[in-house]
Design a protein around this motif. Structure first.
Motif, PDB file in Angstrom:
ATOM      1  N   THR A  23      36.988  23.982  35.446  1.00 38.20           N
ATOM      2  CA  THR A  23      37.313  25.099  34.587  1.00 38.20           C
ATOM      3  C   THR A  23      36.451  26.362  34.916  1.00 38.20           C
ATOM      4  O   THR A  23      37.025  27.465  34.251  1.00 38.20           O
ATOM      5  N   ASP A  24      35.196  26.217  35.376  1.00 38.89           N
ATOM      6  CA  ASP A  24      34.216  27.191  35.375  1.00 38.89           C
ATOM      7  C   ASP A  24      34.958  28.644  35.991  1.00 38.89           C
ATOM      8  O   ASP A  24      34.791  29.662  35.696  1.00 38.89           O
ATOM      9  N   THR A  25      35.655  28.378  37.264  1.00 41.79           N
ATOM     10  CA  THR A  25      36.182  29.250  37.827  1.00 41.79           C
ATOM     11  C   THR A  25      37.534  30.330  37.025  1.00 41.79           C
ATOM     12  O   THR A  25      37.646  31.257  37.588  1.00 41.79           O
ATOM     13  N   GLU A  26      38.041  29.505  36.248  1.00 45.43           N
ATOM     14  CA  GLU A  26      39.030  30.173  35.289  1.00 45.43           C
ATOM     15  C   GLU A  26      38.321  31.151  34.273  1.00 45.43           C
ATOM     16  O   GLU A  26      39.178  31.764  33.355  1.00 45.43           O
ATOM     17  N   GLN A  27      37.047  31.107  33.933  1.00 46.09           N
ATOM     18  CA  GLN A  27      36.300  31.659  33.127  1.00 46.09           C
ATOM     19  C   GLN A  27      35.794  33.180  33.185  1.00 46.09           C
ATOM     20  O   GLN A  27      35.692  33.541  34.366  1.00 46.09           O
ATOM     21  N   PRO A  28      35.857  34.040  32.494  1.00 46.79           N
ATOM     22  CA  PRO A  28      35.233  35.394  32.763  1.00 46.79           C
ATOM     23  C   PRO A  28      33.793  35.214  32.983  1.00 46.79           C
ATOM     24  O   PRO A  28      33.190  34.302  32.548  1.00 46.79           O
TER      25      PRO A  28
END
Length: 167
Positions: A23-28
């Motif tokens: 989920t890191d890459t989906e975060q701002p």
């Protein structure tokens, strides 16, 4: 920016079965600093003073971070982090952290290349790689650690990791 690739590649350096939190890459991306300077004509943003960059579980801390976008082309960014040392921390999907430090970190997004220079170290699950320079070519999954003058590259593997890889 494709800063998330920086931490993903660091995960690959030490343990191929471990991956960054999906989920890191989906975060701002949040960047906090004491100062920020933008040069619009040169497409350079410089953050100085207690710089903290966060994206999901990714945490990069440095004295200075410079983001350059040559010609204004997205996907061509170069990210330079400087510190004494600059550090990063990230959690893997299995909950285990990966940590690293160097006086200079440079990531070139277009060619998926990371170079950590001066007292570079990567640590995961107690195992570590130390050297003057640690380079990693993401798409080829190739890591090179180089020694400095009168020093050698040091790798410390913990027995529990070696036993897990034999299974």
């Amino acid at each position: 920016m494709k800063l998330y690739k920086l931490t993903t590649l660091l995960c690959l350096c030490l343990s191929a079965p471990s991956w960054a939190l999906s989920t890191d890459t989906e975060q701002p991306i949040y960047i906090d600093s004491d100062n920020q300077e933008l040069d619009i004509q040169k497409n350079i943003v410089t953050f100085t003073g207690n710089v903290i960059l966060r994206q999901g579980s990714i945490d990069i801390r440095a004295d200075k971070v410079v983001v350059t976008r040559p010609g204004g082309n997205e996907g061509q960014e170069t990210i330079d982090a400087y510190g004494n040392p600059a550090t990063f921390h990230q959690l893997m999907d299995d909950g285990k952290p990966i940590d690293g430090a160097a006086k200079k970190m440079r990531y070139e997004t277009a060619i998926e290349f990371l170079k950590m220079t001066d007292e570079a170290i990567l640590i995961q699950d107690g195992s570590e790689i130390q050297g003057k320079v640690i380079s990693y070519k993401i798409d080829e999954q190739k890591l090179v650690a180089e020694s400095g003058e009168k020093k050698r590259v040091t790798t410390i593997l913990q027995p529990n990791q070696m036993n897990q890889k034999k299974k």
